[in-house]
Scaffold this active site. Structure first.
Site, short mmCIF file in Angstrom:
data_model
loop_
_atom_site.label_atom_id
_atom_site.label_comp_id
_atom_site.label_asym_id
_atom_site.label_seq_id
_atom_site.Cartn_x
_atom_site.Cartn_y
_atom_site.Cartn_z
N GLY A 44 -1.53 1.41 -1.15
CA GLY A 44 -1.35 2.86 -1.32
C GLY A 44 -1.30 3.66 -0.04
N GLU A 99 -6.57 6.44 3.63
CA GLU A 99 -6.41 6.21 2.19
C GLU A 99 -5.41 7.18 1.59
OE1 GLU A 99 -6.73 4.27 -0.05
OE2 GLU A 99 -8.75 3.58 -0.48
N ASP A 100 -4.83 6.78 0.46
CA ASP A 100 -4.01 7.72 -0.30
C ASP A 100 -4.90 8.58 -1.21
OD1 ASP A 100 -4.64 5.44 -1.74
OD2 ASP A 100 -2.75 5.33 -2.81
N ASP A 103 -11.17 8.19 -5.41
CA ASP A 103 -11.38 8.54 -6.81
C ASP A 103 -12.84 8.26 -7.17
OD1 ASP A 103 -11.23 8.92 -9.53
OD2 ASP A 103 -9.60 7.52 -9.91
N LYS A 131 -10.33 13.17 -5.26
CA LYS A 131 -10.52 13.50 -6.68
C LYS A 131 -12.03 13.45 -6.98
CE LYS A 131 -7.67 11.47 -9.92
NZ LYS A 131 -7.38 10.41 -10.93
N PHE A 152 -4.01 11.75 -13.78
CA PHE A 152 -3.46 10.51 -13.24
C PHE A 152 -2.18 10.83 -12.47
CE2 PHE A 152 -1.09 6.53 -13.25
CZ PHE A 152 -2.03 5.75 -12.61
N VAL A 153 -2.22 10.59 -11.16
CA VAL A 153 -1.09 10.96 -10.31
C VAL A 153 -0.44 9.72 -9.69
CG1 VAL A 153 -1.84 13.31 -9.79
CG2 VAL A 153 -2.69 11.42 -8.39
N ASP A 159 0.46 4.31 -7.34
CA ASP A 159 1.32 3.61 -8.30
C ASP A 159 0.84 3.76 -9.74
OD1 ASP A 159 -1.01 1.84 -7.83
OD2 ASP A 159 0.07 0.44 -9.11
N ARG A 165 5.44 4.24 -6.10
CA ARG A 165 4.84 4.44 -4.77
C ARG A 165 5.82 5.11 -3.82
NH1 ARG A 165 0.14 1.16 -4.53
NH2 ARG A 165 0.28 -0.80 -5.67
C1 PRP Z 1 -6.31 2.66 -5.20
C2 PRP Z 1 -6.21 3.62 -4.04
C3 PRP Z 1 -7.58 3.51 -3.42
C4 PRP Z 1 -8.48 3.24 -4.59
C5 PRP Z 1 -9.17 4.51 -4.96
O1 PRP Z 1 -6.07 1.38 -4.72
O2 PRP Z 1 -5.19 3.27 -3.14
O3 PRP Z 1 -7.66 2.43 -2.50
O4 PRP Z 1 -7.64 2.80 -5.67
O5 PRP Z 1 -9.95 4.33 -6.09
P1 PRP Z 1 -11.54 4.33 -6.09
O6 PRP Z 1 -12.02 5.48 -5.27
O7 PRP Z 1 -11.82 4.53 -7.56
O8 PRP Z 1 -12.02 3.01 -5.61
P2 PRP Z 1 -5.75 0.10 -5.61
O9 PRP Z 1 -6.96 -0.75 -5.69
O10 PRP Z 1 -5.14 0.55 -6.92
O11 PRP Z 1 -4.68 -0.67 -4.77
P3 PRP Z 1 -3.27 -0.15 -4.18
O12 PRP Z 1 -3.58 0.67 -2.97
O13 PRP Z 1 -2.54 -1.41 -3.87
O14 PRP Z 1 -2.60 0.67 -5.27
#
Ligand code: PRP
Length: 181
Positions: A44, A99-100, A103, A131, A152-153, A159, A165
């Site tokens: 991400g 980070e993106d 959450d 968030k 949910f974005v 993704d 993405r």
């Molecule tokens: C997503 C996002 C963060 C994480 C945030 O990654 O990029 O790394 O979830 O969520 P949290 O605060 O609840 O831990 P994901 O594990 O989906 O992998 P990706 O980056 O490959 O989409």
């Protein structure tokens, strides 16, 4: 083509560029003499980290980790796995995790703890989206692009089932996309 699945845009491409400029400039000032290691959490982080570091006109290194927590769904499972580790040595380094989205905070907490355990001198977090309504673990990112509500974005790295993405903005997905299964 992808736009048909988006209900509304939350953060436009213009907004993202302004955010990257603001945060990149601030980080460059604060890390001017520290030769920071900017760590992106795959996948991400890719679009935002790319834009962010172009706004940081200082010596730095970049590296990546792949840590999963979502496993293709829309809820965070809390089950975190390291798929790819860093190549760089972190001992004594000033690290900025890019980070993106933050959450639940679980991903960031695990990575921060790991980097500190490995002897990082400092660890801070820069995230495009925060968030706070989703938070389960207490984490306060130091550098936040924009705070968003509990929706949910997708887009700009985020993704749904590995898609969207590549959208150049962040938007809310139409419920029919994830209700169709
Ligand atoms: C997503 C996002 C963060 C994480 C945030 O990654 O990029 O790394 O979830 O969520 P949290 O605060 O609840 O831990 P994901 O594990 O989906 O992998 P990706 O980056 O490959 O989409």
């Amino acid at each position: 083509m992808l736009e048909k699945d988006i209900e509304k845009v939350i953060v436009s491409n213009e907004d993202i560029n302004k955010i990257a400029k603001r945060l990149g400039t601030q980080l460059a000032e604060e890390y001017r003499d520290q030769f920071p290691l900017v760590v992106g959490l795959l996948k991400g982080c890719v679009p935002f980290m790319g834009t962010l570091i172009q706004n940081m006109d200082i010596p730095m290194e970049i590296d990546f980790m792949d840590v999963s927590s979502y496993h293709g769904g829309i809820e965070s499972s809390g089950d975190i796995k390291i798929n790819k580790d860093l190549d760089a040595q972190v001992k004594g380094r000033d690290i900025i995790i890019a980070e993106d989205i933050v959450d639940t905070g679980r991903t960031i907490k695990v990575v921060m703890d790991l980097l500190k355990y490995r002897g990082a001198k400092s660890v801070s977090v820069v995230t495009l989206l925060d968030k706070p309504a989703g938070r389960i673990v207490e984490i306060d990112p130091e550098y936040i692009g924009v705070t968003i509500p509990k929706e949910f974005v997708v887009g700009y790295g985020l993704d749904y089932d590995e898609q969207y993405r590549n959208l150049p903005y962040v938007g809310v997905l139409k419920p029919k996309v994830y209700n169709k299964e």
